[in-house]
Each structure stands twice: as structure tokens, then as C-alpha cells.
Motif scaffolding. Structure first.
Motif, PDB file in Angstrom:
ATOM      1  N   ILE A  73       8.236 -40.559  45.001  1.00  0.00           N
ATOM      2  CA  ILE A  73       9.565 -39.965  44.962  1.00  0.00           C
ATOM      3  C   ILE A  73      10.634 -41.033  45.141  1.00  0.00           C
ATOM      4  O   ILE A  73      10.492 -41.979  45.912  1.00  0.00           O
ATOM      5  N   ASN A  74      11.704 -40.889  44.379  1.00  0.00           N
ATOM      6  CA  ASN A  74      12.860 -41.782  44.439  1.00  0.00           C
ATOM      7  C   ASN A  74      14.038 -40.949  44.922  1.00  0.00           C
ATOM      8  O   ASN A  74      14.504 -40.063  44.215  1.00  0.00           O
ATOM      9  N   ARG A  75      14.521 -41.220  46.124  1.00  0.00           N
ATOM     10  CA  ARG A  75      15.552 -40.391  46.758  1.00  0.00           C
ATOM     11  C   ARG A  75      16.975 -40.777  46.348  1.00  0.00           C
ATOM     12  O   ARG A  75      17.953 -40.265  46.914  1.00  0.00           O
ATOM     13  N   ASP A  76      17.130 -41.665  45.392  1.00  0.00           N
ATOM     14  CA  ASP A  76      18.456 -42.059  44.936  1.00  0.00           C
ATOM     15  C   ASP A  76      19.033 -40.942  44.062  1.00  0.00           C
ATOM     16  O   ASP A  76      18.548 -40.683  42.961  1.00  0.00           O
ATOM     17  N   SER A  77      20.078 -40.286  44.545  1.00  0.00           N
ATOM     18  CA  SER A  77      20.671 -39.172  43.803  1.00  0.00           C
ATOM     19  C   SER A  77      21.869 -39.594  42.952  1.00  0.00           C
ATOM     20  O   SER A  77      22.515 -38.745  42.328  1.00  0.00           O
ATOM     21  N   ARG A  78      22.167 -40.896  42.929  1.00  0.00           N
ATOM     22  CA  ARG A  78      23.259 -41.379  42.068  1.00  0.00           C
ATOM     23  C   ARG A  78      22.695 -41.578  40.663  1.00  0.00           C
ATOM     24  O   ARG A  78      21.893 -42.468  40.420  1.00  0.00           O
ATOM     25  N   TYR A  79      23.134 -40.749  39.745  1.00  0.00           N
ATOM     26  CA  TYR A  79      22.591 -40.752  38.388  1.00  0.00           C
ATOM     27  C   TYR A  79      23.534 -41.505  37.453  1.00  0.00           C
ATOM     28  O   TYR A  79      24.730 -41.210  37.391  1.00  0.00           O
ATOM     29  N   CYS A  80      22.983 -42.443  36.707  1.00  0.00           N
ATOM     30  CA  CYS A  80      23.750 -43.214  35.724  1.00  0.00           C
ATOM     31  C   CYS A  80      23.122 -42.996  34.353  1.00  0.00           C
ATOM     32  O   CYS A  80      22.011 -43.457  34.094  1.00  0.00           O
ATOM     33  N   SER A  81      23.816 -42.302  33.495  1.00  0.00           N
ATOM     34  CA  SER A  81      23.296 -42.013  32.166  1.00  0.00           C
ATOM     35  C   SER A  81      23.282 -43.269  31.304  1.00  0.00           C
ATOM     36  O   SER A  81      24.144 -44.147  31.423  1.00  0.00           O
ATOM     37  N   ASN A  82      22.285 -43.359  30.416  1.00  0.00           N
ATOM     38  CA  ASN A  82      22.216 -44.458  29.453  1.00  0.00           C
ATOM     39  C   ASN A  82      23.184 -44.263  28.293  1.00  0.00           C
ATOM     40  O   ASN A  82      23.390 -45.181  27.503  1.00  0.00           O
ATOM     41  N   LYS A  83      23.734 -43.079  28.176  1.00  0.00           N
ATOM     42  CA  LYS A  83      24.577 -42.737  27.035  1.00  0.00           C
ATOM     43  C   LYS A  83      25.986 -42.386  27.481  1.00  0.00           C
ATOM     44  O   LYS A  83      26.211 -41.940  28.611  1.00  0.00           O
ATOM     45  N   ILE A  84      26.940 -42.575  26.577  1.00  0.00           N
ATOM     46  CA  ILE A  84      28.305 -42.081  26.764  1.00  0.00           C
ATOM     47  C   ILE A  84      28.515 -40.982  25.732  1.00  0.00           C
ATOM     48  O   ILE A  84      28.317 -41.192  24.531  1.00  0.00           O
ATOM     49  N   TYR A  85      28.901 -39.798  26.196  1.00  0.00           N
ATOM     50  CA  TYR A  85      29.013 -38.643  25.322  1.00  0.00           C
ATOM     51  C   TYR A  85      30.446 -38.475  24.828  1.00  0.00           C
ATOM     52  O   TYR A  85      31.402 -38.794  25.536  1.00  0.00           O
ATOM     53  N   ASP A  86      30.565 -37.947  23.622  1.00  0.00           N
ATOM     54  CA  ASP A  86      31.871 -37.773  22.996  1.00  0.00           C
ATOM     55  C   ASP A  86      32.480 -36.429  23.409  1.00  0.00           C
ATOM     56  O   ASP A  86      32.715 -35.536  22.590  1.00  0.00           O
ATOM     57  N   ILE A  87      32.714 -36.291  24.715  1.00  0.00           N
ATOM     58  CA  ILE A  87      33.297 -35.070  25.276  1.00  0.00           C
ATOM     59  C   ILE A  87      34.261 -35.482  26.394  1.00  0.00           C
ATOM     60  O   ILE A  87      34.309 -36.647  26.783  1.00  0.00           O
ATOM     61  N   ASP A  88      34.998 -34.513  26.917  1.00  0.00           N
ATOM     62  CA  ASP A  88      35.948 -34.776  27.996  1.00  0.00           C
ATOM     63  C   ASP A  88      35.235 -34.641  29.345  1.00  0.00           C
ATOM     64  O   ASP A  88      35.053 -33.534  29.863  1.00  0.00           O
TER      65      ASP A  88
END
Length: 241
Positions: A73-88
Motif C-alpha cells: 500500500i502507498n499512503r500518498d494521497s496527493r495525485y498528479c495526473s500524467n495528462k492535462i485535460y481540455d476542460i475548466d
């Protein structure tokens, strides 16, 4: 359909639809009900508040053949997406609430992860180490508003993405779509996903996906749709060795 047939289809077409995971998930009705109730305690996804009304929790694991058969288990809850989405929405790290122990220990979840991990390991051979990001999602619509379910036609930056339906209330049908390119005219699959543990698996490097929005049927109470998303990729160590 066997695991080898699933893998061949993922490689060839980029997707697999499974009407139910019940053959791989022998949980009792009470266990399934307790599992589904875990979605009642999700927390607002603030980074996407300008775009949709969504609640969420995260659970993370790593898997290494150096410790066979063991998810760490990895308790790091800071999520960094690999993608940038074209939304607001707010880009950058997303400080999410971690999944509750009741959810983590559920026999329903353990059976789902056993299925997903086994398929992912076979698909990604000869990878030795894997990372799993597991999200509980609830998309909510109320007050006559419409809540987008996904970030348009997109990829998520994983190797495989498993989309498991949990339950919904007071919604018009939500349609899942898969595209062979990132445009509307390349649609190759469309279906309403609506049965408990009905599953859509995506080869994220080959195809793009989208789901339609959540809308209320009756305006007098909220509409919501619950999904379990399991995303799997080779670990950073695997990618750079």
C-alpha cells in the motif's frame, strides 16, 4: 472468455467489455451491499469543482516481483495526473481523501483487484513492477444541473484502465464510448454500463474514451452514479531501467 482472449482483444481492438465480474467475485449479497455503501462517504473533488460535481477517494498500491504475490500500500494521497485535460479545472497536484479501511478490506474489492492485477501482469509482461491507482468516484447532479462524468474524449496516461460500475440513482442512461482516435468521428464502441461490476477495460495507449453526463430523472432529489476505477501502469523504475 479466458484471460488470454481478454489480452488478445485488448491488444487488437483496445477494449474489452465484461457484462459482470460475478464469476470472478463470489461475494455474498451482504458483502456487496456493504461495499457499495462505501461510496456514501466520499469527499468533494475540489480540483474539478468548476467543471463538475464529483466526490472521490483514492487508494494506491505498488506490486513488485521482488515480493511475489504482495501488494504494497502507498499512503500518498496527493495525485498528479500524467495528462492535462481540455476542460475548466485546477491543474497540478490533487490532494485527495484516502479510501477508508472498510473499503480497503472488503472481500469484493480484494476479488476485483485479484482479477485486474492478474490481467494487467499478463498484459504487461515482462514488466516486474506495477503501480495501481484506485479511485472511488461519485458524480452528482442536482438542482436541474448536468454534471459531466469524464474529461471529454481522453486518455489517462496508464497502460490499462478498468472501469467497474457500482450503482446509480435517479439518472438518465449514461453511455460509455470508446474511440480509436481523439475525435468524435472515430467511435468504435458505445454502451450504457449499468450492472453491478459490469466492466469496461481500456488499453489506454491505443484508444480514447468518454462517458456521457449525469442528469436527473426526477428534479425533486439528486442523481448520482458510482464507479470504481482501477488504473495500472509500469512503475517509474520499469520505464527508466
Amino acid at each position: 472468455m479466458s484471460q488470454n482472449e481478454f489480452i488478445e482483444k485488448l491488444k487488437k481492438t483496445g477494449l474489452v467489455h465484461i457484462p459482470t465480474l460475478s464469476p470472478w467475485n463470489p461475494a455474498s449479497p451482504d458483502e456487496k451491499e456493504l461495499f457499495a455503501c462505501c461510496w456514501d462517504r466520499l469527499m468533494p473533488d475540489e480540483n474539478f469543482a468548476r467543471y463538475t460535481k464529483r466526490k472521490r477517494r483514492i487508494l494506491r498500491y505498488t506490486f513488485s516481483c521482488e515480493m511475489p504475490g504482495k501488494l504494497i500500500i502507498n499512503r500518498d494521497s496527493r495525485y498528479c495526473s500524467n495528462k492535462i485535460y481540455d476542460i475548466d479545472y485546477q491543474t497540478g497536484p490533487n490532494d485527495l481523501a484516502y479510501c477508508e479501511d472498510e473499503f480497503i478490506s472488503s472481500p469484493v474489492l480484494q476479488a476485483v483487484l485479484l482479477f485486474d492485477l492478474s490481467l494487467c501482469r499478463s498484459f504487461l509482461l515482462p514488466a516486474q513492477s506495477l503501480e495501481l491507482d484506485i479511485h472511488q468516484f461519485r458524480v452528482v447532479a442536482d438542482g436541474g444541473e448536468v454534471s459531466p462524468t469524464t474529461s471529454g474524449i481522453h486518455q489517462d496516461g496508464y497502460d490499462l484502465v478498468f472501469m467497474h460500475f457500482i450503482r446509480s440513482s435517479n439518472i438518465f442512461p449514461v453511455t460509455s464510448e470508446v474511440f480509436c482516435q481523439s475525435d468524435e468521428n472515430s467511435l468504435i464502441f458505445t454502451k450504457e454500463i449499468s450492472g453491478f461490476l459490469e466492466t469496461l477495460i481500456i488499453n489506454d495507449g491505443k484508444v480514447w474514451h468518454r462517458a456521457s453526463s449525469v442528469k436527473q430523472v426526477a428534479q425533486t432529489f439528486p442523481a448520482w452514479r458510482d464507479m470504481l476505477i482501477v488504473s495500472c501502469r509500469r512503475s517509474e523504475r520499469e520505464l527508466h531501467r
